[in-house]
Design a protein around this motif. Structure first.
Motif, mmCIF file in Angstrom:
data_model
loop_
_atom_site.group_PDB
_atom_site.id
_atom_site.type_symbol
_atom_site.label_atom_id
_atom_site.label_comp_id
_atom_site.label_asym_id
_atom_site.label_seq_id
_atom_site.Cartn_x
_atom_site.Cartn_y
_atom_site.Cartn_z
ATOM 1 N N VAL A 11 -56.191 31.377 36.541
ATOM 2 C CA VAL A 11 -57.350 30.642 37.055
ATOM 3 C C VAL A 11 -58.645 30.774 36.068
ATOM 4 C CG1 VAL A 11 -58.855 29.745 38.931
ATOM 5 C CG2 VAL A 11 -56.294 30.210 39.185
ATOM 6 N N ALA A 12 -59.085 29.931 35.326
ATOM 7 C CA ALA A 12 -60.422 30.059 34.520
ATOM 8 C C ALA A 12 -61.624 30.052 35.538
ATOM 9 C CB ALA A 12 -60.603 29.206 33.597
ATOM 10 N N PRO A 13 -62.430 30.989 35.315
ATOM 11 C CA PRO A 13 -63.897 30.979 36.115
ATOM 12 C C PRO A 13 -64.618 29.488 35.946
ATOM 13 C CG PRO A 13 -63.882 32.509 34.509
ATOM 14 C CD PRO A 13 -62.722 32.058 34.236
ATOM 15 N N GLY A 14 -64.795 28.890 37.260
ATOM 16 C CA GLY A 14 -65.451 27.496 37.444
ATOM 17 C C GLY A 14 -64.489 26.701 37.437
ATOM 18 N N THR A 15 -63.204 27.006 37.498
ATOM 19 C CA THR A 15 -62.100 25.736 37.564
ATOM 20 C C THR A 15 -61.170 25.981 38.903
ATOM 21 O OG1 THR A 15 -60.350 26.926 36.338
ATOM 22 C CG2 THR A 15 -61.800 25.915 34.998
ATOM 23 N N SER A 16 -60.279 25.057 39.076
ATOM 24 C CA SER A 16 -59.536 24.974 40.487
ATOM 25 C C SER A 16 -58.065 25.526 39.901
ATOM 26 C CB SER A 16 -59.478 23.622 40.883
ATOM 27 O OG SER A 16 -58.699 22.796 40.112
ATOM 28 N N LYS A 17 -57.416 25.787 41.225
ATOM 29 C CA LYS A 17 -56.112 26.413 40.958
ATOM 30 C C LYS A 17 -55.254 25.012 40.677
ATOM 31 C CE LYS A 17 -55.871 30.404 43.994
ATOM 32 N NZ LYS A 17 -55.075 31.166 44.873
ATOM 33 N N SER A 18 -55.782 23.944 40.916
ATOM 34 C CA SER A 18 -54.836 22.623 40.538
ATOM 35 C C SER A 18 -54.752 22.399 38.995
ATOM 36 C CB SER A 18 -55.416 21.329 41.191
ATOM 37 O OG SER A 18 -55.435 21.305 42.668
ATOM 38 N N ALA A 19 -55.969 22.670 38.674
ATOM 39 C CA ALA A 19 -56.014 22.663 37.120
ATOM 40 C C ALA A 19 -55.169 23.710 36.348
ATOM 41 C CB ALA A 19 -57.747 22.846 36.602
ATOM 42 N N ALA A 20 -55.269 24.929 37.254
ATOM 43 C CA ALA A 20 -54.290 26.057 36.408
ATOM 44 C C ALA A 20 -52.847 25.831 36.800
ATOM 45 C CB ALA A 20 -54.839 27.635 37.246
ATOM 46 N N LEU A 21 -52.526 25.050 37.669
ATOM 47 C CA LEU A 21 -51.145 24.833 38.005
ATOM 48 C C LEU A 21 -50.659 23.652 36.964
ATOM 49 C CD1 LEU A 21 -51.016 24.689 41.979
ATOM 50 C CD2 LEU A 21 -49.760 26.541 40.332
ATOM 51 N N GLU A 22 -51.478 22.905 36.597
ATOM 52 C CA GLU A 22 -51.159 21.721 35.783
ATOM 53 C C GLU A 22 -50.911 22.185 34.311
ATOM 54 O OE1 GLU A 22 -50.242 18.538 33.747
ATOM 55 O OE2 GLU A 22 -50.238 18.620 35.865
ATOM 56 N N ARG A 23 -52.005 23.440 34.042
ATOM 57 C CA ARG A 23 -51.729 23.922 32.554
ATOM 58 C C ARG A 23 -50.571 24.741 32.636
ATOM 59 N NH1 ARG A 23 -57.328 25.115 33.363
ATOM 60 N NH2 ARG A 23 -56.736 27.138 34.350
ATOM 61 N N GLY A 24 -50.261 25.445 33.785
ATOM 62 C CA GLY A 24 -49.048 26.088 33.778
ATOM 63 C C GLY A 24 -47.653 25.159 33.500
ATOM 64 N N LEU A 25 -47.641 24.011 34.209
ATOM 65 C CA LEU A 25 -46.516 23.334 33.998
ATOM 66 C C LEU A 25 -46.766 22.549 32.640
ATOM 67 C CD1 LEU A 25 -46.783 21.358 37.509
ATOM 68 C CD2 LEU A 25 -45.080 23.012 36.567
ATOM 69 N N ALA A 26 -47.844 22.115 31.990
ATOM 70 C CA ALA A 26 -47.819 21.906 30.523
ATOM 71 C C ALA A 26 -47.319 22.974 29.774
ATOM 72 C CB ALA A 26 -49.292 21.430 30.344
ATOM 73 N N ALA A 27 -47.465 24.096 30.165
ATOM 74 C CA ALA A 27 -46.918 25.264 29.305
ATOM 75 C C ALA A 27 -45.422 24.998 29.081
ATOM 76 C CB ALA A 27 -47.377 26.528 29.812
ATOM 77 N N ALA A 28 -44.724 24.591 30.099
ATOM 78 C CA ALA A 28 -43.366 24.433 30.085
ATOM 79 C C ALA A 28 -42.863 23.396 28.886
ATOM 80 C CB ALA A 28 -42.631 23.961 31.169
ATOM 81 N N GLY A 29 -43.665 22.211 28.973
ATOM 82 C CA GLY A 29 -43.279 21.262 27.664
ATOM 83 C C GLY A 29 -43.757 21.695 26.421
ATOM 84 N N GLU A 30 -44.638 22.485 26.412
ATOM 85 C CA GLU A 30 -45.204 22.880 25.054
ATOM 86 C C GLU A 30 -44.128 24.123 24.520
ATOM 87 O OE1 GLU A 30 -49.605 24.316 23.547
ATOM 88 O OE2 GLU A 30 -48.644 25.798 24.831
ATOM 89 N N ALA A 31 -43.786 24.974 25.559
ATOM 90 C CA ALA A 31 -42.739 25.936 25.056
ATOM 91 C C ALA A 31 -41.605 25.314 24.672
ATOM 92 C CB ALA A 31 -42.623 26.909 26.316
ATOM 93 N N GLU A 32 -41.345 24.191 25.263
ATOM 94 C CA GLU A 32 -39.793 23.527 24.676
ATOM 95 C C GLU A 32 -40.053 23.155 23.378
ATOM 96 O OE1 GLU A 32 -36.824 21.307 27.379
ATOM 97 O OE2 GLU A 32 -38.255 19.946 26.497
ATOM 98 N N GLN A 33 -41.119 22.725 23.079
ATOM 99 C CA GLN A 33 -41.431 21.975 21.888
ATOM 100 C C GLN A 33 -41.487 23.051 20.598
ATOM 101 O OE1 GLN A 33 -44.989 19.558 21.922
ATOM 102 N NE2 GLN A 33 -44.151 18.224 23.169
ATOM 103 N N LEU A 34 -41.930 24.139 20.959
ATOM 104 C CA LEU A 34 -41.909 25.212 20.205
ATOM 105 C C LEU A 34 -40.874 26.275 20.071
ATOM 106 C CD1 LEU A 34 -45.660 26.611 21.199
ATOM 107 C CD2 LEU A 34 -45.168 25.422 18.908
ATOM 108 N N GLY A 35 -39.942 25.894 20.829
ATOM 109 C CA GLY A 35 -38.629 26.598 20.618
ATOM 110 C C GLY A 35 -38.358 27.802 21.537
#
Length: 338
Positions: A11-35
């Motif tokens: 969780v970045a300063p000044g942001t929400s856990k909702s935003a952090a969870l969305e970034r965490g899920l986006a990381a799965a798609g990005e990781a798949e693309q990066l192999g």
């Protein structure tokens, strides 16, 4: 060489856990693309800095967003859960994504108050039964309870294609020994206890017994905290949020690079982020060239065929570039022979 991620949803300063969870899920798609071979989600209870309190909903959501990458827990903290509940939930995930689900098991304290809050029975004293709990999970997955055992008739595998792959995550020789005796994969947290890396990996291999619960051969993985950038000075700075978190207390949002720069002492900033011989620092940093110079000899020396990477970066662009560089570096290194 295989390479994977453990995602904490910081969780970045000044942001929400909702935003952090969305970034965490986006990381799965990005990781798949990066192999990346797999992405595991962490369990951090009552945490201001991490949004991933429970891996299970993160795994379920990430499964729906991806098609190839393995997805799992890094780790389910089994001392806080019923072995049956964990096995049942992960069999459900296995039914959702056959052949892609990993169950990483570990144990950790969330502090006295939260440890007590997580317990169903607060009148009895807690016991260290991690080994028995792991074996119970394996018993459910593989119908491996002895004849006459009270749980031998329980079948969670009916109508499900396969079972999750089980790993023990640890940072001690004891956890390595347990994984070896059970014949399952072992993930050593070198970012937590780098000094014991060599002893733990040796114990795992020495104690390994082939069982129906694993692949039949030792499968050691090394977890490292790695940050990468296009110049070494910037890469080194990307390790500072993790250092600031350790120095300034964990119960807060993850510091940005700028905040860490202001908070850390000169001594903390100067601590090495380079692997030197068999000495592994808690945080590793480098460019494509310098990272390869550090990691290739380490991979050869440890004999691991996979590295799991952790970072503490909340800046999306910096994190994405770091993970892209790491993927290219590790993907260019040949795995050592078994």
């Amino acid at each position: 060489m295989r390479y994977s991620l453990v995602e904490l949803a910081p969780v970045a300063p000044g942001t929400s856990k909702s935003a952090a969870l969305e970034r965490g899920l986006a990381a799965a798609g990005e990781a798949e693309q990066l192999g990346y071979d797999r992405i595991w989600f962490a369990e951090h209870h009552h945490s201001t800095g991490y949004a991933s309190a429970d891996p299970v909903p993160m795994v379920a959501a990430a499964v729906a967003r991806t098609s190839r990458i393995r997805i799992g827990s890094g780790a389910v903290l089994l001392n806080h859960h019923s072995a049956f509940a964990v096995a049942e939930r992960f069999m459900m995930l296995q039914a959702m994504a056959p052949g892609r689900v990993d169950l990483g098991l570990g144990r950790s304290s969330a502090g006295g108050l939260i440890d007590a809050a997580l317990r169903r029975d607060r009148d009895s004293r807690p016991v260290d039964d991690f080994s028995a709990q792991v074996q119970e999970v394996l018993g459910y997955f593989h119908r491996a309870f002895p004849a006459g055992h009270g749980l031998a008739t329980v079948d969670l595998t009916t109508s499900v294609d396969g079972v999750p792959d089980v790993w023990i995550l640890g940072s001690s020789v004891a956890s390595a020994h347990l994984a070896g005796q059970l014949g399952i994969g072992y993930v050593y947290g070198a970012h937590i206890n780098p000094a014991a890396t060599w002893a733990a990996l040796e114990r795992y291999r020495e104690s390994f017994v082939a069982t129906p619960f694993g692949s039949g051969v030792p499968r050691p993985i090394l977890t490292l905290h790695v940050a990468a950038a296009d110049d070494d000075e910037q890469a080194h700075r990307l390790t500072w949020p993790a250092r600031a978190l350790r120095a300034g207390g964990r119960d807060r949002p993850i510091p940005t690079v700028e905040q860490a720069t202001a908070e850390l002492s000169g001594r903390d900033k100067a601590l090495t982020s380079a692997v030197r011989g068999d000495v592994i620092p808690p945080q590793i940093a480098g460019t494509p060239g310098s990272l390869r110079e550090q990691l290739e000899p380490l991979i050869r020396a440890t004999g691991v065929a996979e590295i799991i990477v952790q970072d503490m970066l909340t800046d999306f662009a910096l994190r994405s570039r770091s993970r892209e560089i790491i993927a290219k570096v590790l993907g260019s290194i040949d795995a050592p022979p078994r």
